[in-house]
Design a protein around this motif. Structure first.
Motif, PDB file in Angstrom:
ATOM      1  N   ASP A 195     -79.221  19.406  11.313  1.00 58.33           N
ATOM      2  CA  ASP A 195     -79.657  20.803  11.192  1.00 58.33           C
ATOM      3  C   ASP A 195     -78.440  21.738  11.215  1.00 58.33           C
ATOM      4  OD1 ASP A 195     -82.414  20.807  10.896  1.00 58.33           O
ATOM      5  OD2 ASP A 195     -82.794  20.765  13.043  1.00 58.33           O
ATOM      6  N   HIS A 198     -80.671  14.568   5.673  1.00 62.91           N
ATOM      7  CA  HIS A 198     -81.564  15.048   6.723  1.00 62.91           C
ATOM      8  C   HIS A 198     -83.016  14.697   6.392  1.00 62.91           C
ATOM      9  CE1 HIS A 198     -82.561  18.574   9.659  1.00 62.91           C
ATOM     10  NE2 HIS A 198     -82.818  17.397  10.171  1.00 62.91           N
ATOM     11  N   VAL A 248     -76.116  16.665   2.362  1.00 65.82           N
ATOM     12  CA  VAL A 248     -76.533  16.815   3.757  1.00 65.82           C
ATOM     13  C   VAL A 248     -78.034  17.074   3.837  1.00 65.82           C
ATOM     14  CG1 VAL A 248     -76.309  18.223   5.843  1.00 65.82           C
ATOM     15  CG2 VAL A 248     -74.259  17.570   4.558  1.00 65.82           C
ATOM     16  N   VAL A 249     -78.535  17.928   2.963  1.00 62.45           N
ATOM     17  CA  VAL A 249     -79.977  18.198   2.936  1.00 62.45           C
ATOM     18  C   VAL A 249     -80.750  16.916   2.636  1.00 62.45           C
ATOM     19  CG1 VAL A 249     -81.802  19.400   1.669  1.00 62.45           C
ATOM     20  CG2 VAL A 249     -79.738  20.634   2.340  1.00 62.45           C
ATOM     21  N   TYR A 293     -73.465  20.220   0.354  1.00 58.40           N
ATOM     22  CA  TYR A 293     -74.684  20.821   0.887  1.00 58.40           C
ATOM     23  C   TYR A 293     -75.912  20.031   0.450  1.00 58.40           C
ATOM     24  CZ  TYR A 293     -78.539  24.097   1.485  1.00 58.40           C
ATOM     25  OH  TYR A 293     -79.739  24.656   1.827  1.00 58.40           O
ATOM     26  N   THR A 348     -76.242  21.319   8.113  1.00 57.82           N
ATOM     27  CA  THR A 348     -76.817  21.945   6.923  1.00 57.82           C
ATOM     28  C   THR A 348     -76.412  23.413   6.835  1.00 57.82           C
ATOM     29  OG1 THR A 348     -78.718  20.437   6.938  1.00 57.82           O
ATOM     30  CG2 THR A 348     -78.970  22.493   5.732  1.00 57.82           C
TER      31      THR A 348
END
Length: 256
Positions: free
Chosen positions: A28, A127, A123-124, A120, A31
């Motif tokens: 989190d 997750h 990472v999203v 980015y 991100t």
């Protein structure tokens, strides 16, 4: 050191579940950091981006014990140029270390905007996939030792450095990750060897103090700029911590 350590879990399944929740929280944070880093690079605010890169890299280091479960996404986020045909110029070199290389070698938005966007997105994606990824309970005792072992091998050796020199900062983040794993395993470790986590924690505290003493008004120096006399307390404390942590996986070994 983390503001608060997680409560110990009574079973290894509980350790894994609690650790997955911890990793989710770190992702989190990462991100948001990756999004801010993307914006700063796009705006050509490169001094800000260099600070944001370090924050993001330290968050990744604090993920710690889950790194072996991330597969290709882990490599995309934190891979290195070694082994790639064109080295640091290879298109396959992406993620945090690629941004480190660019930010500390004079590159700007033209070279780095697409890299930041991909970071980015990766990472999203990671997750989102985390709930279905397998985190093996048998790995947790090993990782408790290996996080700092890797820090010695990769950070303080300079193997991972792509220009920032921030080995001390990243070792501090690895220490944070180690503390989290040990805290989650405290009940299990102390059941097998009463009071042992307190002994390990004392060596981790010594390492944390040695790292903190290298800072200048809260700023991390480049590792290789430090004189030998300033390095020795860190390497000595890290060696002592690794010696104490090596007993943790041995406690859970099923070998005869």
């Amino acid at each position: 050191m983390p503001d608060s350590l997680p409560a110990p879990a009574p079973t290894m399944d509980g350790v894994v579940a609690a650790y997955r929740n911890y990793v989710s929280g770190q992702l989190d944070t990462l991100t948001g950091q990756a999004l801010s880093l993307k914006a700063s690079i796009g705006n050509n605010s490169l001094e800000v981006a260099r600070r944001q890169w370090l924050d993001a890299q330290m968050t990744w280091q604090r993920v710690g014990a889950a790194y072996g479960s991330f597969g290709d996404l882990g490599s995309a986020i934190n891979g290195l140029p070694s082994g790639l045909p064109k080295g640091s110029a290879d298109p396959g070199f992406t993620g945090l270390h690629r941004l480190e290389y660019g930010l500390f070698h004079g590159q700007g938005p033209a070279e780095l905007a697409a890299v930041a966007s991909k970071l980015y997105a990766d990472v999203v994606e990671l997750h989102g996939k985390l709930p279905t990824m397998e985190l093996a309970g048998s790995d947790m005792p090993l990782r408790c030792h290996e996080i700092l072992e890797d820090s010695l091998r990769d950070n303080l050796s300079g193997n991972n450095d792509q220009g920032s020199g921030m080995a001390l900062a990243l070792t501090s983040a690895d220490l944070d990750g180690t503390r989290v794993v040990l805290a989650l395993m405290r009940t299990l470790v102390d059941t097998l060897s009463p009071g042992y986590t307190a002994k390990v924690t004392a060596t981790l505290d010594r390492l944390g103090n040695a790292l903190a003493r290298t800072q200048d008004q809260g700023t991390w120096p480049a590792w290789r700029t430090l004189p030998l006399a300033a390095r020795q307390p860190v390497t000595g404390a890290l060696g002592a911590a690794l010696e104490s942590l090596a007993y943790v996986p041995a406690l859970f070994s099923t070998d005869d």
